[in-house]
Scaffold this motif. Structure first.
Motif, PDB file in Angstrom:
ATOM      1  N   TYR A 193     -51.473 -11.621 -69.889  1.00 44.56           N
ATOM      2  CA  TYR A 193     -50.496 -11.771 -70.968  1.00 44.56           C
ATOM      3  C   TYR A 193     -49.896 -10.431 -71.405  1.00 44.56           C
ATOM      4  O   TYR A 193     -48.818 -10.400 -71.994  1.00 44.56           O
ATOM      5  CB  TYR A 193     -51.166 -12.435 -72.179  1.00 44.56           C
ATOM      6  N   ASN A 223     -47.228 -18.376 -69.550  1.00 45.38           N
ATOM      7  CA  ASN A 223     -47.618 -19.707 -69.087  1.00 45.38           C
ATOM      8  C   ASN A 223     -49.137 -19.839 -69.037  1.00 45.38           C
ATOM      9  O   ASN A 223     -49.678 -20.915 -69.308  1.00 45.38           O
ATOM     10  CB  ASN A 223     -47.024 -19.957 -67.704  1.00 45.38           C
ATOM     11  N   LEU A 237     -50.278 -20.778 -72.485  1.00 46.48           N
ATOM     12  CA  LEU A 237     -49.966 -22.174 -72.776  1.00 46.48           C
ATOM     13  C   LEU A 237     -50.932 -23.122 -72.071  1.00 46.48           C
ATOM     14  O   LEU A 237     -51.460 -24.076 -72.679  1.00 46.48           O
ATOM     15  CB  LEU A 237     -48.531 -22.489 -72.341  1.00 46.48           C
ATOM     16  N   ALA A 240     -53.841 -25.750 -73.398  1.00 48.03           N
ATOM     17  CA  ALA A 240     -53.774 -27.172 -73.069  1.00 48.03           C
ATOM     18  C   ALA A 240     -55.060 -27.651 -72.398  1.00 48.03           C
ATOM     19  O   ALA A 240     -55.539 -28.769 -72.659  1.00 48.03           O
ATOM     20  CB  ALA A 240     -52.574 -27.446 -72.164  1.00 48.03           C
ATOM     21  N   VAL A 288     -47.316 -30.244 -71.466  1.00 43.94           N
ATOM     22  CA  VAL A 288     -47.261 -28.785 -71.629  1.00 43.94           C
ATOM     23  C   VAL A 288     -46.586 -28.152 -70.416  1.00 43.94           C
ATOM     24  O   VAL A 288     -45.843 -27.171 -70.550  1.00 43.94           O
ATOM     25  CB  VAL A 288     -48.674 -28.212 -71.833  1.00 43.94           C
ATOM     26  N   ALA A 314     -43.337 -25.758 -70.569  1.00 48.45           N
ATOM     27  CA  ALA A 314     -43.317 -24.453 -69.898  1.00 48.45           C
ATOM     28  C   ALA A 314     -42.159 -24.365 -68.904  1.00 48.45           C
ATOM     29  O   ALA A 314     -41.489 -23.319 -68.796  1.00 48.45           O
ATOM     30  CB  ALA A 314     -44.645 -24.208 -69.189  1.00 48.45           C
TER      31      ALA A 314
END
Length: 308
Positions: free
Chosen positions: A124, A185, A188, A192, A226, A230
């Motif tokens: 990230y 991503n 995310l 999820a 999700v 994305a």
């Protein structure tokens, strides 16, 4: 007694109506500032942009209405066609790679451990840094006199045109964009994956399902909403790619990495073609909205087909 009951019922109805009116007034009062801000900051600028897209305004003189001339020129302009090809290629390839790699990375690091947390942070980290800075950083690495080519020169190897060969430049741009954005991503998808019931996965494992089967038939379908979000975010974001193009390749060589947004900001506005540039921007906005709605509609159609 009957009249008294009717009177009480009427009073109750009146008090309920007054309560509903008070609630509506409070709701409107709370929504009012947000609606006003949205109107001033979004609706009005978009309306002005749409109007200017039908003019020949140069940013200084009085704008004159030209009808659909700007939009006709947009489809006749060779530079726009080339820029759209580059933009579509970046958006399609970049979205597939960013979503695919992000999902694989998240599946590999979905467990709770310090090492997994570290590698998630590493993935990230590029997303935290400005894309403009990342472009300059990779330009210093991939340039003709960059770190890689200087290292190759020490071994007597000719420099590689990562940023000065047309095909290499586009590949390098897509690679840097994917590297910079796939970590978003990962975050995310990891979030999820935490919502998938552990009992369901344990039951599938007890029934003899392999890890691959569990991921393909249980985990991924459960986080498909999700994945859709994305996909839309990446697609729309890559269609508007500009800052990393400016700092990494500058749209070159020979316009081979010039995206549509770069064309609007670096060519049309600089050439005082504000009306034409605004038409390009409006067209870009419409294309982004249509693609987002199309991806969402396809996802909803697949979900309905699966439930039926």
């Amino acid at each position: 007694m009957v009249e008294l009951a009717k009177l009480n019922a009427g009073l109750n109805d009146r008090s309920r109506r007054q309560a509903r009116l008070r609630e509506s007034a409070v709701s409107l009062g709370m929504m009012g500032p947000a609606v006003l801000l949205y109107t001033v900051m979004t609706v009005v600028p978009v309306g002005v942009a749409v109007y200017l897209s039908f003019t020949d305004w140069d940013g200084f003189s009085t704008a004159s209405f030209t009808g659909l001339d700007n939009y006709k020129h947009l489809f006749d302009d060779p530079s726009s066609s080339d820029a759209w090809y580059v933009t579509a290629l970046i958006a399609a390839v970049g979205t597939v790679l960013m979503v695919g790699l992000g999902l694989l990375y998240a599946l590999a690091l979905k467990g709770r451990s310090r090492s997994n947390s570290f590698f998630r942070a590493v993935a990230y980290f590029p997303h935290v840094i400005s894309a403009l800075i990342l472009g300059y950083l990779w330009a210093a690495i991939l340039g003709t006199n960059g770190a890689i080519n200087n290292t190759l020169a020490k071994f007597g190897i000719e420099p590689v045109g990562f940023l000065f060969d047309e095909q290499f430049a586009l590949i390098s741009l897509i690679a840097v964009i994917v590297w910079a954005g796939f970590g978003f991503n990962v975050v995310l998808f990891v979030a999820a994956l935490q919502t998938v019931p552990a009992e369901l996965l344990e039951a599938a494992a007890i029934d003899g399902a392999s890890k691959r089967q569990i991921n393909l038939r249980i985990v991924i379908p459960m986080i498909s909403p999700v994945v859709t979000v994305a996909t839309v975010l990446n697609l729309v974001g890559l269609i508007r790619a500009y800052d990393i193009v400016v700092s990494l390749t500058g749209g070159g060589p020979a316009g081979s990495t010039q995206t549509f947004t770069y064309l609007i900001l670096a060519r049309s506005f600089e050439g005082t073609k504000v009306g034409y540039a605004t038409a390009q921007a409006v067209f870009l906005m419409v294309v982004s909205a249509v693609l987002a709605l199309l991806v969402t509609a396809l996802r909803n159609r697949q979900d309905q087909a699966a439930t039926n």
